[in-house]
Design an enzyme around this catalytic site. Structure first.
Site, PDB file in Angstrom:
ATOM      1  N   LYS A 141      46.069  28.019  51.275  1.00  0.00           N
ATOM      2  CA  LYS A 141      47.370  28.288  51.662  1.00  0.00           C
ATOM      3  C   LYS A 141      47.950  26.948  51.889  1.00  0.00           C
ATOM      4  CE  LYS A 141      50.578  30.109  55.065  1.00  0.00           C
ATOM      5  NZ  LYS A 141      50.786  30.893  56.320  1.00  0.00           N
ATOM      6  N   HIS A 282      34.601  50.370  14.674  1.00  0.00           N
ATOM      7  CA  HIS A 282      35.731  50.624  15.205  1.00  0.00           C
ATOM      8  C   HIS A 282      35.305  51.609  16.507  1.00  0.00           C
ATOM      9  CE1 HIS A 282      38.205  48.702  12.626  1.00  0.00           C
ATOM     10  NE2 HIS A 282      37.993  49.428  11.526  1.00  0.00           N
TER      11      HIS A 282
END
Length: 530
Positions: A141, A282
């Site tokens: 922070k 695929h």
């Protein structure tokens, strides 16, 4: 000193993983940084000849409650959170004797390691870090002034930053560290909450958190205009995330997706039952086979659909040998993955610079549990992995004719393959090899027709007198809602059928099978794969 550069004068180090600790601490001490620490970390640094101040000397309180309480104190959090350009903050720090902490180095209690080894409930609880995440969040922070390092791999970049800026760090560097820190505590909490949900039998917790660690930044996603990256989830399941790439170009997004599909499929077949090969294109199988040798398994899988196999992914269930590698090398193949590769195979593939060769630490366990996720607009769908399996003894014969032993073996084989084919899925199998695969069609009849057409095309390509679908068995991933799909399979030459059953028209379908002379078994389980 520019406005965004701030020096590191005091560092708090408290780590479970001591990798690189001494080298980092020595480099900091050489720059005149005061070292604060706790417990085993302080002891390790002192044993290396470093001067270390105990956090207990800063807080005025000893470590207590078996180390559960040591850094949860204003003297620590004030030193991390104080805004250096705020007179009130700095006045409070001076009044209460709170030293500024410019660098926090923390890696958390090894909760994920305990989870991976299946530790008991009480041990898991003791591996939940409290003070570490609290300090990390405080330092992150206040990243305008404070550096926070949570990963060993950031030690070297930190020292390079200090070298580049004469003992100082830049704001952009601290921002990056802060982002990594918040991701680390988020992932840690995700692991804890996920474990606890499992431990108490909560299958649908109110909040579900998932996390991953970057394994690879990809050139692009499914298409060049999409950015992409590959993240691992920390599990040790053999497969694409744990495999070692021995050669070839960097894996693409589609390579990773298709290789995962291939390896998961081939893992359905245990080496004790013979070598097996799966070829994927695929994300769908275009050929799967089992045989007495790995080379034969590959060639039989290849013969299912030679056209689609070009540029495909090959997965093997046993160690890749030179003879099989030479056969694979005859056409362009994107990726080969196996539990291992002997030197002869590696030498053959060395001439194929673009072919990616991966070795995985064993096969994946198809019966293992876990969760599967699918993103939808605004949310996630979460379900158990499809680890459903059936054996011959689980099957219910519903026709007048019972499958022969050979048909039954092929039916079980076909069912394993169908599990990995996009729905609607139809799979024709003969003598332990696929001879036709129909995937992803909106109509099951169309899938059956496409699979039969592919079988016929291969017959012509190979100069066969008849389609290999003749005398085959067929698997359907879900029930036949009408008899038409079943009859299409019979017309293609199938003699036996495996399907879940459960349709309102099962009686009609069974009657059609009897009239066509087919043997049919029900699994009582479907394998939709969307």
């Amino acid at each position: 000193m520019t406005a965004d550069l701030h020096p590191i004068r005091r560092a708090l180090l408290s780590v479970s993983d001591k990798t690189g600790l001494i080298e980092l601490a020595q480099a900091l001490a050489a720059r005149g940084v005061e070292l604060l620490s706790t417990g085993g970390t302080a002891r390790a640094m002192r044993e290396a000849g470093l001067t270390v101040k105990d956090v207990a000397d800063v807080t005025g309180f000893p470590e207590m409650m078996d180390g559960r309480v040591k850094t949860l104190h204003p003297a620590v959090h004030g030193g991390l959170l104080a805004l250096r350009d705020n007179e009130a903050h700095m006045g409070a720090a001076t009044a209460h004797g709170i030293p500024e902490i410019d660098l926090l180095v923390v890696n958390l209690y090894p909760f994920e390691d305990a989870l991976a080894r299946g530790a008991a409930y009480d041990e898991m609880i003791e591996n939940i870090d409290i003070g570490g995440p609290a300090m990390i969040r405080a330092a992150a922070k206040n990243h305008r002034f404070v550096n926070v390092v949570v990963d060993v791999e950031d030690y070297a970049p930190l020292l390079a930053e200090l070298e580049a800026h004469d003992g100082q760090t830049s704001y952009t560097f601290r921002q990056r560290l802060a982002q990594v820190a918040y991701a680390r505590t988020g992932a840690y909490d995700a692991a804890v909450s996920g474990w606890m949900a499992d431990a108490i039998g909560e299958t649908a917790p109110r909040r579900r958190v998932v996390a991953g660690k970057l394994a690879q930044t990809l050139r692009y996603g499914e298409n060049p205009h999409q950015q992409a990256a590959f993240y691992t989830d920390g599990t040790d399941r053999p497969g694409i995330s744990t495999a070692q790439q021995l050669q070839g170009k960097e894996l693409s997004y589609n390579n990773i997706n298709d290789t995962d599909a291939a390896f998961e499929l081939v893992s359905e077949f245990l080496p004790i039952d013979g070598p097996a090969c799966a070829i994927i294109k695929h994300a769908n199988p275009c050929g799967v086979a089992r045989a007495s040798t790995l080379k034969e398994a590959y060639t039989r899988a290849f013969d299912c659909d030679r056209t689609s196999a070009f540029g495909g992914i090959v997965a093997l269930n046993t160690i890749l040998d030179a003879e099989t590698a030479a056969e694979i090398a005859k056409i362009f193949t994107e990726v080969v993955i196996a539990p291992g590769a002997d030197q002869g195979a590696r030498d053959i593939f060395a001439a194929k610079k673009n072919l990616r060769l991966l070795v995985a630490p064993g096969l994946a366990n198809p019966a293992a549990g876990g969760l599967a996720f699918k993103q939808v607009s605004g949310g996630l769908l979460v379900q158990d992995k499809d680890n459903g399996r059936v054996a011959a003894d689980d099957l219910k014969v519903v026709t007048k004719r019972t499958p022969s032993d050979a048909e039954m073996a092929d039916l079980v084989f076909a069912w394993k393959v169908a599990k990995h084919v996009k729905s609607n899925a139809i799979v024709y199998v003969k003598d332990g090899a696929t001879v036709g695969v129909g995937a992803g069609q909106m109509s099951r009849v169309d899938s059956s027709t496409i699979a039969a057409l592919k079988a016929g095309r291969m017959a012509r390509e190979m100069g066969l007198d008849e389609t290999p679908a003749k005398g085959s068995v067929v698997a359907s991933d879900a029930f036949f809602p009408f008899a038409d799909g079943l009859l299409a399979a019979a017309e293609a030459g199938a003699t036996a059928v495996i399907q879940p059953g459960g349709s309102m028209r099962d009686d009609e379908v069974i009657a059609a099978a009897d009239e066509a002379g087919l043997a049919m078994v029900f699994t009582g389980m479907r394998h939709f794969r969307h």
